[in-house]
Design a protein around this motif. Structure first.
Motif, PDB file in Angstrom:
ATOM      1  N   UNK A 151       0.843  -1.185   0.000  1.00 56.88           N
ATOM      2  CA  UNK A 151       0.000   0.000   0.000  1.00 56.88           C
ATOM      3  C   UNK A 151       0.882   1.240   0.000  1.00 56.88           C
ATOM      4  N   UNK A 152       0.544   2.182  -0.854  1.00 58.80           N
ATOM      5  CA  UNK A 152       1.276   3.436  -0.909  1.00 58.80           C
ATOM      6  C   UNK A 152       2.438   3.448  -1.879  1.00 58.80           C
ATOM      7  N   UNK A 153       2.873   2.279  -2.365  1.00 56.39           N
ATOM      8  CA  UNK A 153       3.959   2.258  -3.351  1.00 56.39           C
ATOM      9  C   UNK A 153       3.539   3.063  -4.575  1.00 56.39           C
ATOM     10  N   UNK A 154       4.480   3.785  -5.145  1.00 58.59           N
ATOM     11  CA  UNK A 154       4.241   4.497  -6.401  1.00 58.59           C
ATOM     12  C   UNK A 154       4.827   3.625  -7.495  1.00 58.59           C
ATOM     13  N   UNK A 155       3.954   3.157  -8.391  1.00 59.80           N
ATOM     14  CA  UNK A 155       4.371   2.195  -9.407  1.00 59.80           C
ATOM     15  C   UNK A 155       4.221   2.753 -10.815  1.00 59.80           C
ATOM     16  N   UNK A 156       5.078   2.259 -11.699  1.00 56.05           N
ATOM     17  CA  UNK A 156       4.995   2.553 -13.125  1.00 56.05           C
ATOM     18  C   UNK A 156       4.484   1.280 -13.794  1.00 56.05           C
ATOM     19  N   UNK A 157       3.536   1.446 -14.717  1.00 54.32           N
ATOM     20  CA  UNK A 157       2.999   0.275 -15.409  1.00 54.32           C
ATOM     21  C   UNK A 157       2.651   0.608 -16.853  1.00 54.32           C
ATOM     22  N   UNK A 158       2.653  -0.437 -17.695  1.00 53.13           N
ATOM     23  CA  UNK A 158       2.272  -0.314 -19.097  1.00 53.13           C
ATOM     24  C   UNK A 158       0.741  -0.347 -19.190  1.00 53.13           C
ATOM     25  N   UNK A 159       0.209   0.385 -20.168  1.00 59.95           N
ATOM     26  CA  UNK A 159      -1.240   0.365 -20.407  1.00 59.95           C
ATOM     27  C   UNK A 159      -1.513  -0.183 -21.803  1.00 59.95           C
ATOM     28  N   UNK A 160      -2.780  -0.470 -22.051  1.00 57.56           N
ATOM     29  CA  UNK A 160      -3.179  -0.935 -23.380  1.00 57.56           C
ATOM     30  C   UNK A 160      -3.009   0.162 -24.422  1.00 57.56           C
ATOM     31  N   UNK A 161      -2.891   1.416 -23.964  1.00 58.23           N
ATOM     32  CA  UNK A 161      -2.706   2.554 -24.864  1.00 58.23           C
ATOM     33  C   UNK A 161      -1.256   2.688 -25.329  1.00 58.23           C
ATOM     34  N   UNK A 162      -0.404   1.706 -24.969  1.00 58.41           N
ATOM     35  CA  UNK A 162       1.023   1.744 -25.302  1.00 58.41           C
ATOM     36  C   UNK A 162       1.719   2.929 -24.640  1.00 58.41           C
ATOM     37  N   UNK A 197      -9.600   2.712 -15.893  1.00 62.52           N
ATOM     38  CA  UNK A 197      -8.954   1.644 -16.681  1.00 62.52           C
ATOM     39  C   UNK A 197      -9.074   0.268 -16.031  1.00 62.52           C
ATOM     40  N   UNK A 198      -9.609   0.230 -14.816  1.00 62.64           N
ATOM     41  CA  UNK A 198      -9.733  -1.039 -14.105  1.00 62.64           C
ATOM     42  C   UNK A 198      -8.458  -1.396 -13.351  1.00 62.64           C
ATOM     43  N   UNK A 199      -8.488  -2.524 -12.695  1.00 63.25           N
ATOM     44  CA  UNK A 199      -7.327  -2.990 -11.940  1.00 63.25           C
ATOM     45  C   UNK A 199      -6.183  -3.290 -12.902  1.00 63.25           C
ATOM     46  N   UNK A 200      -4.960  -3.102 -12.431  1.00 57.91           N
ATOM     47  CA  UNK A 200      -3.768  -3.277 -13.256  1.00 57.91           C
ATOM     48  C   UNK A 200      -3.208  -4.681 -13.045  1.00 57.91           C
ATOM     49  N   UNK A 201      -3.013  -5.392 -14.147  1.00 55.90           N
ATOM     50  CA  UNK A 201      -2.445  -6.738 -14.099  1.00 55.90           C
ATOM     51  C   UNK A 201      -0.989  -6.668 -13.641  1.00 55.90           C
ATOM     52  N   UNK A 202      -0.606  -7.582 -12.757  1.00 53.65           N
ATOM     53  CA  UNK A 202       0.775  -7.624 -12.255  1.00 53.65           C
ATOM     54  C   UNK A 202       1.801  -7.653 -13.392  1.00 53.65           C
ATOM     55  N   UNK A 203       1.463  -8.311 -14.494  1.00 50.35           N
ATOM     56  CA  UNK A 203       2.416  -8.429 -15.605  1.00 50.35           C
ATOM     57  C   UNK A 203       2.685  -7.093 -16.289  1.00 50.35           C
ATOM     58  N   UNK A 204       1.834  -6.093 -16.056  1.00 48.39           N
ATOM     59  CA  UNK A 204       2.021  -4.772 -16.660  1.00 48.39           C
ATOM     60  C   UNK A 204       2.913  -3.866 -15.817  1.00 48.39           C
ATOM     61  N   UNK A 205       3.203  -4.274 -14.591  1.00 49.51           N
ATOM     62  CA  UNK A 205       3.994  -3.443 -13.686  1.00 49.51           C
ATOM     63  C   UNK A 205       5.456  -3.429 -14.136  1.00 49.51           C
ATOM     64  N   UNK A 206       5.991  -2.218 -14.353  1.00 42.14           N
ATOM     65  CA  UNK A 206       7.406  -2.051 -14.703  1.00 42.14           C
ATOM     66  C   UNK A 206       8.243  -2.115 -13.438  1.00 42.14           C
ATOM     67  N   UNK A 207       7.778  -1.428 -12.394  1.00 47.01           N
ATOM     68  CA  UNK A 207       8.513  -1.416 -11.141  1.00 47.01           C
ATOM     69  C   UNK A 207       8.032  -0.301 -10.227  1.00 47.01           C
ATOM     70  N   UNK A 208       8.758  -0.120  -9.145  1.00 46.96           N
ATOM     71  CA  UNK A 208       8.423   0.883  -8.136  1.00 46.96           C
ATOM     72  C   UNK A 208       9.309   2.119  -8.318  1.00 46.96           C
ATOM     73  N   UNK A 209       8.685   3.281  -8.361  1.00 47.96           N
ATOM     74  CA  UNK A 209       9.439   4.532  -8.437  1.00 47.96           C
ATOM     75  C   UNK A 209      10.050   4.792  -7.065  1.00 47.96           C
ATOM     76  N   UNK A 210      11.373   4.848  -7.012  1.00 44.81           N
ATOM     77  CA  UNK A 210      12.064   4.969  -5.729  1.00 44.81           C
ATOM     78  C   UNK A 210      12.751   6.302  -5.495  1.00 44.81           C
ATOM     79  N   UNK A 211      13.114   7.001  -6.570  1.00 44.31           N
ATOM     80  CA  UNK A 211      13.969   8.167  -6.401  1.00 44.31           C
ATOM     81  C   UNK A 211      13.648   9.222  -7.445  1.00 44.31           C
TER      82      UNK A 211
END
Length: 174
Positions: free
Chosen positions: A68-79, A147-161
């Motif tokens: 909870x609270x992680x800031x994540x980057x993820x791919x969307x169907x919109x490329x 856009x609905x819930x984000x599939x785990x496979x679309x997650x690039x990673x966690x923004x850390x810095x």
């Protein structure tokens, strides 16, 4: 003279090996461990203004689960890649009532928000293998409400810095 030639040749080979090694290490780090990510837009305001350069930890979710609270980057169907905050994990019931987010019937305390959210969102349960994410600028964010819930496979990673602009250099997520 042949000793001087051999010494120069040896130095050139050593430098070549060092440069190639450094490049290989940089490629491994860039493609497998960490990546730069440029924020576009204001959906994460006030946490991110929309002009920052971030470092995204690409390996973190191979060894742990999103929190909870992680800031994540993820791919969307919109490329396109989006950046949002994790609000719900699999099994959580998420809803918005009177401008407040509720997770499993408990209202969230969200000090990172600049303004109250407008509107409601009917309760949903986050499916297995997905995350429910929201932008911090809730009234101007295309997030899981749209856009609905984000599939785990679309997650690039966690923004850390945040690395740029330099005056904004800081750690995110804790």
């Amino acid at each position: 003279m042949s000793t001087a030639n051999g010494s120069v040749k040896s130095s050139i080979i050593e430098w070549g090996v060092a440069v190639i090694s450094a490049l290989l290490i940089a490629v491994v780090i860039r493609f497998f461990l960490f990546a730069p990510y440029e924020v576009n837009g204001t959906s994460m305001y006030p946490t991110l203004d929309g002009n920052e350069l971030l470092i995204v930890n690409k390996i973190i979710y191979d060894v742990s689960s999103p929190s909870y609270g992680d800031i994540v980057v993820f791919h969307t169907e919109e490329q396109r890649d989006f950046i949002k905050r994790v609000i719900g994990v699999p099994g959580d019931k998420i809803e918005v009532k009177d401008g407040f987010v509720y997770r499993n019937n408990k209202r969230l305390t969200e000090p990172y928000l600049a303004e109250k959210m407008i509107g409601d969102f009917a309760a949903v349960t986050v499916p297995k293998g997905h995350l429910f994410v929201l932008g911090d600028n809730r009234n101007n964010s295309k997030d899981s409400r749209i856009i609905g819930s984000v599939d785990d496979s679309a997650i690039v990673g966690r923004a850390d810095l945040v690395v740029m602009p330099f005056k904004e250099f800081r750690l995110l997520n804790k």
